[in-house]
Design a protein around this motif. Structure first.
Motif, PDB file in Angstrom:
ATOM      1  N   ASN A  96       4.573 -11.440   6.845  1.00 17.93           N
ATOM      2  CA  ASN A  96       4.823 -10.042   7.180  1.00 17.93           C
ATOM      3  C   ASN A  96       3.499  -9.324   7.411  1.00 17.93           C
ATOM      4  N   ALA A  97       3.576  -8.185   8.069  1.00 18.29           N
ATOM      5  CA  ALA A  97       2.447  -7.283   8.241  1.00 18.29           C
ATOM      6  C   ALA A  97       3.011  -5.875   8.329  1.00 18.29           C
ATOM      7  N   TYR A  98       2.271  -4.891   7.830  1.00 17.67           N
ATOM      8  CA  TYR A  98       2.749  -3.520   7.928  1.00 17.67           C
ATOM      9  C   TYR A  98       1.564  -2.560   7.970  1.00 17.67           C
ATOM     10  N   THR A  99       1.868  -1.331   8.366  1.00 14.90           N
ATOM     11  CA  THR A  99       0.847  -0.305   8.567  1.00 14.90           C
ATOM     12  C   THR A  99       1.244   0.957   7.822  1.00 14.90           C
ATOM     13  N   PHE A 100       0.241   1.651   7.310  1.00 14.07           N
ATOM     14  CA  PHE A 100       0.473   2.958   6.702  1.00 14.07           C
ATOM     15  C   PHE A 100      -0.526   3.935   7.317  1.00 14.07           C
ATOM     16  N   ALA A 101      -0.041   5.068   7.776  1.00  9.31           N
ATOM     17  CA  ALA A 101      -0.943   6.038   8.406  1.00  9.31           C
ATOM     18  C   ALA A 101      -0.343   7.433   8.362  1.00  9.31           C
ATOM     19  N   MET A 102      -1.017   8.331   7.656  1.00  6.59           N
ATOM     20  CA  MET A 102      -0.686   9.747   7.709  1.00  6.59           C
ATOM     21  C   MET A 102      -1.782  10.439   8.499  1.00  6.59           C
ATOM     22  N   ARG A 103      -1.417  11.435   9.279  1.00  6.20           N
ATOM     23  CA  ARG A 103      -2.403  12.116  10.117  1.00  6.20           C
ATOM     24  C   ARG A 103      -3.526  12.693   9.256  1.00  6.20           C
ATOM     25  N   GLY A 104      -4.756  12.449   9.696  1.00 14.45           N
ATOM     26  CA  GLY A 104      -5.908  12.983   8.985  1.00 14.45           C
ATOM     27  C   GLY A 104      -6.334  12.140   7.814  1.00 14.45           C
ATOM     28  N   LYS A 105      -5.636  11.062   7.535  1.00 16.48           N
ATOM     29  CA  LYS A 105      -5.963  10.192   6.410  1.00 16.48           C
ATOM     30  C   LYS A 105      -6.451   8.851   6.932  1.00 16.48           C
ATOM     31  N   GLN A 106      -7.005   8.045   6.008  1.00 14.41           N
ATOM     32  CA  GLN A 106      -7.505   6.727   6.379  1.00 14.41           C
ATOM     33  C   GLN A 106      -6.339   5.763   6.568  1.00 14.41           C
ATOM     34  N   PRO A 107      -6.066   5.330   7.806  1.00 17.38           N
ATOM     35  CA  PRO A 107      -4.978   4.387   8.016  1.00 17.38           C
ATOM     36  C   PRO A 107      -5.388   2.979   7.588  1.00 17.38           C
ATOM     37  N   PHE A 108      -4.410   2.158   7.269  1.00 20.12           N
ATOM     38  CA  PHE A 108      -4.711   0.769   6.946  1.00 20.12           C
ATOM     39  C   PHE A 108      -3.538  -0.111   7.326  1.00 20.12           C
ATOM     40  N   MET A 109      -3.838  -1.390   7.520  1.00 20.59           N
ATOM     41  CA  MET A 109      -2.792  -2.375   7.755  1.00 20.59           C
ATOM     42  C   MET A 109      -2.938  -3.492   6.742  1.00 20.59           C
ATOM     43  N   VAL A 110      -1.840  -4.147   6.472  1.00 17.66           N
ATOM     44  CA  VAL A 110      -1.805  -5.261   5.523  1.00 17.66           C
ATOM     45  C   VAL A 110      -1.168  -6.455   6.231  1.00 17.66           C
ATOM     46  N   ILE A 111      -1.796  -7.620   6.097  1.00 18.47           N
ATOM     47  CA  ILE A 111      -1.230  -8.854   6.648  1.00 18.47           C
ATOM     48  C   ILE A 111      -1.104  -9.868   5.521  1.00 18.47           C
ATOM     49  N   HIS A 112       0.049 -10.490   5.404  1.00 19.67           N
ATOM     50  CA  HIS A 112       0.276 -11.480   4.360  1.00 19.67           C
ATOM     51  C   HIS A 112      -0.365 -12.825   4.726  1.00 19.67           C
ATOM     52  N   THR A 113      -0.845 -13.512   3.703  1.00 18.83           N
ATOM     53  CA  THR A 113      -1.514 -14.798   3.919  1.00 18.83           C
ATOM     54  C   THR A 113      -0.606 -15.820   4.592  1.00 18.83           C
ATOM     55  N   SER A 114       0.675 -15.808   4.268  1.00 18.51           N
ATOM     56  CA  SER A 114       1.598 -16.796   4.839  1.00 18.51           C
ATOM     57  C   SER A 114       1.753 -16.613   6.340  1.00 18.51           C
ATOM     58  N   LEU A 115       1.585 -15.389   6.830  1.00 18.43           N
ATOM     59  CA  LEU A 115       1.653 -15.152   8.263  1.00 18.43           C
ATOM     60  C   LEU A 115       0.401 -15.690   8.949  1.00 18.43           C
ATOM     61  N   ILE A 116      -0.742 -15.438   8.361  1.00 16.31           N
ATOM     62  CA  ILE A 116      -2.003 -15.917   8.931  1.00 16.31           C
ATOM     63  C   ILE A 116      -2.034 -17.433   9.013  1.00 16.31           C
ATOM     64  N   GLU A 117      -1.469 -18.087   7.996  1.00 17.59           N
ATOM     65  CA  GLU A 117      -1.548 -19.546   7.912  1.00 17.59           C
ATOM     66  C   GLU A 117      -0.781 -20.267   9.022  1.00 17.59           C
TER      67      GLU A 117
END
Length: 291
Positions: A96-117
């Motif tokens: 899985n992978a997901y993103t969090f972003a509120m306007r004016g804040k530091q956005p980030f994304m997360v990627i699970h190791t099992s997806l990368i592999e």
């Protein structure tokens, strides 16, 4: 073999936003107070929750930490003309992978190791670009609520009785439609539809050992078979019932949409237009550069 990509300087969300995304977003905007409630009430709490979760149990990618992944992110951001968000890698057996972003804040994304592999470097970059699509399309406010609804579904099995059923249905519909825009962002970043469709295939039936054995052409043919079901009223009803509670469109449908858009004049014109603008700007600067 690496193929240089056109940098899409000046790219706007409406250049590639899927029509279904536009329609679903407009429908949410008609719900009074929803935007304000998420931004001012739910948003700050959710932001702290996800941020603390990442800091506590994930690895922040950077020049000194998994630099090969950091480079893929920077390249995708350059192509999409977007400031890089933070990227976290989290140990998790569910791809899985997901993103969090509120306007004016530091956005980030997360990627699970099992997806990368189970993905190649180009496919990993397509995943990153898909998540960047949420940022480019300014999905932040509604994406926050969608992430909270998904979290609530895991923590509270009867969450449908707590949250208004209409809100639940609208948010899931919006999220499925938004995914089509983000798939387009992935295509714009890697500029090869087969890479994006390969990611979707591996999400359907891949693993570190099976992924190299999968046949993309057979998967694309499978997508066409899925279309055939819609030719009957019963088939269309069954498909609607199947997807109603999903957060994402089914992978074969997403692959079909990307295949169609990659072959469209709209996509080709967009690339040519941005390439021309980029060349004009770089010529004025006395140089020419491509990733």
């Amino acid at each position: 073999m690496y193929i240089p990509k056109t940098l899409l300087i000046g790219l706007k969300a409406d250049d590639f936003r899927h029509p279904l995304d536009f329609q679903a977003t407009q429908a949410l905007k008609q719900m009074p107070g929803l935007d304000i409630a998420v931004r001012n009430l739910l948003g700050p709490v959710a932001e702290q929750f996800f941020y603390l979760n990442n800091i506590a149990s994930s690895v922040l990618v950077g020049e000194q930490q998994l630099p090969h992944l950091h480079k893929l992110l920077l390249e995708a951001c350059s192509v999409l003309d977007l400031e890089p968000p933070q990227l976290y890698i989290q140990q998790n057996p569910i791809p899985n992978a997901y993103t969090f972003a509120m306007r004016g804040k530091q956005p980030f994304m997360v990627i699970h190791t099992s997806l990368i592999e189970m993905l190649t470097p180009e496919e990993i970059q397509a995943v990153m670009a898909h998540e960047l699509g949420h940022l480019k399309c300014d999905h932040g406010v509604y994406l926050t609520l969608a992430n909270l609804l998904v979290l609530a579904a895991g923590l509270l099995p009867n969450w449908g009785t707590i949250l208004a059923q209409s809100l639940q249905e609208r948010m899931l519909e919006w999220l499925r439609c938004a995914e089509f825009s983000c798939d387009r962002a992935a295509l714009l970043a890697v500029q090869d539809p087969r890479v994006v469709m390969s990611v979707l295939m591996k999400l359907s039936g891949g693993s570190p050992t099976l992924s190299p054995l999968l046949n993309l052409d057979a998967f694309i043919e499978q997508a066409r078979a899925y279309d055939e079901i819609s030719k009957t009223e019963l088939g269309e009803m069954l498909k609607a019932a199947q997807t109603q509670q999903l957060t994402h469109p089914v992978p074969v449908l997403r692959a079909r949409e990307i295949d169609r858009w990659a072959s469209s004049q709209e996509y080709q014109t967009l690339l040519e237009k941005r390439k021309k603008e980029y060349n004009q700007k770089t010529e004025k600067m006395g140089g020419w550069r491509n990733w």
